[in-house]
Design a protein around this motif. Structure first.
Motif, PDB file in Angstrom:
ATOM      1  N   GLY A  61      47.309 -18.805  10.782  1.00  0.00           N
ATOM      2  CA  GLY A  61      47.526 -17.700   9.872  1.00  0.00           C
ATOM      3  C   GLY A  61      48.780 -17.916   9.053  1.00  0.00           C
ATOM      4  N   GLN A  62      49.072 -16.951   8.206  1.00  0.00           N
ATOM      5  CA  GLN A  62      50.238 -17.048   7.328  1.00  0.00           C
ATOM      6  C   GLN A  62      51.523 -16.593   7.990  1.00  0.00           C
ATOM      7  N   GLY A  63      51.410 -15.907   9.105  1.00  0.00           N
ATOM      8  CA  GLY A  63      52.584 -15.486   9.835  1.00  0.00           C
ATOM      9  C   GLY A  63      52.974 -14.047   9.559  1.00  0.00           C
ATOM     10  N   THR A  64      53.677 -13.460  10.517  1.00  0.00           N
ATOM     11  CA  THR A  64      54.212 -12.111  10.362  1.00  0.00           C
ATOM     12  C   THR A  64      55.641 -12.108  10.885  1.00  0.00           C
ATOM     13  N   GLN A  65      56.523 -11.472  10.135  1.00  0.00           N
ATOM     14  CA  GLN A  65      57.948 -11.496  10.471  1.00  0.00           C
ATOM     15  C   GLN A  65      58.266 -10.454  11.541  1.00  0.00           C
ATOM     16  N   VAL A  66      59.000 -10.892  12.539  1.00  0.00           N
ATOM     17  CA  VAL A  66      59.537  -9.996  13.559  1.00  0.00           C
ATOM     18  C   VAL A  66      61.056 -10.132  13.535  1.00  0.00           C
ATOM     19  N   THR A  67      61.728  -9.020  13.351  1.00  0.00           N
ATOM     20  CA  THR A  67      63.189  -9.009  13.324  1.00  0.00           C
ATOM     21  C   THR A  67      63.687  -8.014  14.354  1.00  0.00           C
ATOM     22  N   VAL A  68      64.552  -8.502  15.233  1.00  0.00           N
ATOM     23  CA  VAL A  68      65.109  -7.651  16.287  1.00  0.00           C
ATOM     24  C   VAL A  68      66.608  -7.521  16.041  1.00  0.00           C
ATOM     25  N   SER A  69      67.059  -6.321  15.816  1.00  0.00           N
ATOM     26  CA  SER A  69      68.481  -6.089  15.548  1.00  0.00           C
ATOM     27  C   SER A  69      69.215  -5.774  16.844  1.00  0.00           C
ATOM     28  N   SER A  70      70.494  -6.136  16.851  1.00  0.00           N
ATOM     29  CA  SER A  70      71.297  -5.916  18.063  1.00  0.00           C
ATOM     30  C   SER A  70      71.941  -4.543  18.061  1.00  0.00           C
TER      31      SER A  70
END
Length: 126
Positions: free
Chosen positions: A117-126
């Motif tokens: 697939g094209q990918g999906t962004q996952v961002t985890v903030s502190s």
């Protein structure tokens, strides 16, 4: 034509959960292994989890015990439930289905997966 489409990414905080989904078309998901990989900026692609045609699973060491992969055959969809997220989980997440003949086991090797697939962004903030 085989297509894999990821969804469910987003911005969350440390300790939160997120569920990614991968919808497949052109290949019967129940007959093939499907894997999840991720790539953070400046880093190599990393194996996350995979599920075989017989529902056996394998996980990367960094996510074992926190992530769960599952499949809904009727919906041609594979999910990745991610719990206890940390900033180190920040990456673009890709799903992929194994190439070649059906009924091969899941592996950790990205080269074994023929359709991505094209990918999906996952961002985890502190």
């Amino acid at each position: 034509q085989v297509q894999m489409v990821e969804s469910g990414g987003g911005l969350v905080q440390t300790g939160d959960s997120l569920r990614l989904s991968c919808a497949a078309s052109g290949r019967t998901v129940s007959h093939y292994a499907v894997g999840w990989f991720r790539q953070a900026p400046g880093k190599e692609r990393e194996f996350v989890a995979a599920i075989s045609w017989d529902d056996s699973t394998v996980y990367g060491d960094s996510v074992k015990g926190r992530f769960t992969i599952s499949r809904e055959n009727a919906k041609q969809t594979v999910h990745l439930q991610m719990d206890s997220l940390t900033p180190e989980d920040t990456a673009v997440y890709y799903c992929a289905v194994r190439g070649g003949i059906p009924y091969l086991s899941a592996t950790r090797r990205s080269n074994d997966y023929g359709y991505w697939g094209q990918g999906t962004q996952v961002t985890v903030s502190s």
